[in-house]
Design an enzyme around this catalytic site. Structure first.
Site, PDB file in Angstrom:
ATOM      1  N   TYR A   1      55.346   6.133  45.815  1.00 34.65           N
ATOM      2  CA  TYR A   1      56.641   6.631  45.368  1.00 34.65           C
ATOM      3  C   TYR A   1      57.330   7.398  46.480  1.00 34.65           C
ATOM      4  O   TYR A   1      56.708   7.745  47.473  1.00 34.65           O
ATOM      5  CB  TYR A   1      56.507   7.427  44.079  1.00 34.65           C
ATOM      6  CG  TYR A   1      55.447   8.502  44.059  1.00 34.65           C
ATOM      7  CD1 TYR A   1      54.135   8.210  43.712  1.00 34.65           C
ATOM      8  CD2 TYR A   1      55.774   9.820  44.346  1.00 34.65           C
ATOM      9  CE1 TYR A   1      53.168   9.193  43.668  1.00 34.65           C
ATOM     10  CE2 TYR A   1      54.810  10.813  44.292  1.00 34.65           C
ATOM     11  CZ  TYR A   1      53.508  10.493  43.956  1.00 34.65           C
ATOM     12  OH  TYR A   1      52.578  11.475  43.906  1.00 34.65           O
TER      13      TYR A   1
ATOM     14  N   HIS B   1      53.075   7.838  50.211  1.00 37.51           N
ATOM     15  CA  HIS B   1      54.435   7.382  50.459  1.00 37.51           C
ATOM     16  C   HIS B   1      54.437   6.259  51.485  1.00 37.51           C
ATOM     17  O   HIS B   1      53.475   6.045  52.184  1.00 37.51           O
ATOM     18  CB  HIS B   1      55.281   8.543  50.952  1.00 37.51           C
ATOM     19  CG  HIS B   1      55.131   9.755  50.103  1.00 37.51           C
ATOM     20  ND1 HIS B   1      55.376   9.735  48.757  1.00 37.51           N
ATOM     21  CD2 HIS B   1      54.722  10.996  50.393  1.00 37.51           C
ATOM     22  CE1 HIS B   1      55.130  10.935  48.270  1.00 37.51           C
ATOM     23  NE2 HIS B   1      54.729  11.710  49.235  1.00 37.51           N
TER      24      HIS B   1
END
Ligand SMILES: *[C@@H]1O[C@H](CO)[C@@H](O)[C@H](O)[C@H]1NC(C)=O
Ligand SMILES: *[C@@H]1O[C@H](CO)[C@@H](O)[C@H](O)[C@H]1NC(C)=O
Length: 320
Positions: A239, A287
């Site tokens: 995310y 990430h």
């Protein structure tokens, strides 16, 4: 009999090894080429097509009346599934949050010139401090330090994006901008300002936080979902980082956006400008640093933001 068996086993072993090796090479090639084609196709989009991602109707901040669909909620709650989370319990927590922080429900102001300051080591020796401080809004992230780095990172902070585990006390003029990744983060915010928060082993966050209660803002979970689905094309089971969220947030709330302190150092290592520890991996944890960096470069190339890299002149930076 026995030696025959051994021969068969050896041959089989060779075949298995060959198959494994070919498979691995094919997989590596496929993942490399799919990444190559991804970047290639993003680069080839025309400006209008690229900016179709920008959706003004998505409210960046939680204001108590955002509609959060069950679909978006389900995506959000899966990010950090440490507890049972339902849309009902989410709504109850939001309502109670509004009682502690009445200013959350007010429409936030629009800013003119914004600086988004990441934590990349490429800020070191940049002398960007004064330039950064000349912006109306200066957004920093998590533990981003100022003391002893003033010349390169500036001294002004109007907004600091953080999640509970990365929280720090703020002065009276800085907006605490919470990026919530689970309901517990919202609960923490309220308790850290009131009764105190007692975390668990799996959820370490400060008991109390000092910051101006009237300047608290919370990122709308729907906005995080939008950044992931739209700006990162749902790629990878990861995310958006706080830094990338901040860039898209600025795009939504500012007239002019300048981005500082993103990317690896000159040796290609990723870390924070105040740390010695280095990470070689572009994937940066949960990430997808490489894709985020590429999207920031694309925004700059399409003149939607100014992107300042180390030793680049104080003008528009056109990458690639
Ligand atoms: C709150 O957010 C919703 C959309 O999520 C928007 O329609 C509404 O205008 C916002 N209200 C304020 C006061 O900003
Ligand atoms: C950082 O970069 C240097 C130079 O490329 C390299 O030798 C070193 O191993 C890197 N550090 C880490 C932790 O990867």
């Amino acid at each position: 009999m026995i030696s025959c068996r051994v021969i068969i086993t050896k041959t089989m072993l060779k075949v298995v090894l060959a198959v494994l090796l070919t498979g691995t090479i094919t997989l590596l090639f496929l993942s490399y080429s799919s990444e190559y084609f991804l970047y290639q196709s993003l680069q080839e989009e025309d400006d209008a097509e690229f900016m179709r991602r920008f959706d003004e109707s998505v409210e960046p901040f939680l204001n108590g009346t955002n509609d959060l669909s069950l679909e978006v909620f389900d995506w959000w709650k899966a990010l950090q599934p440490i507890e049972e989370q339902t849309l009902d319990s989410y709504q109850t927590v939001v309502e109670s949050l509004l009682k502690t922080f009445p200013t959350i429900s007010k429409r936030p102001e629009r800013w003119r010139k914004c600086a988004v300051v990441g934590n990349s080591p490429n800020l070191k020796g940049s002398h960007y401090g004064r330039l950064i401080d000349s912006h109306d809004m200066v957004m920093r992230m998590n533990q981003g330090q100022i003391k002893s780095y003033e010349e390169d990172v500036g001294t002004k902070t109007t907004h600091r994006l953080m999640y509970p585990e990365s929280a720090q006390n703020l002065d009276d003029n800085t907006h605490l901008v919470l990026t919530p990744y689970k309901i517990m983060d919202l609960v923490w915010l309220q308790k850290a300002f009131t009764t105190g928060y007692v975390g668990t082993i799996r959820n370490l966050a400060p008991y109390k936080i000092q910051a101006n209660k009237n300047l608290v803002m919370v990122i709308n979970p729907g906005f995080i979902a939008y950044v992931y689905h739209t700006w990162m094309g749902k790629r990878e089971h990861k995310y958006p980082s706080t830094g990338f969220l901040a860039v898209i947030l600025a795009l939504h709330t500012c007239e002019e956006v300048s981005v500082f302190g993103f990317g690896a150092d000159s040796d290609g290592n990723w870390t924070h400008y105040w740390e010695k520890k280095k990470y070689k991996n572009l994937g940066t944890g949960l990430h997808y640093g490489k894709l985020e960096y590429f999207m920031i470069e694309q925004l700059a190339a399409r003149e939607k933001i100014y992107f300042f890299k180390k030793s680049s002149p104080i003008t528009k930076d056109l990458p690639m």
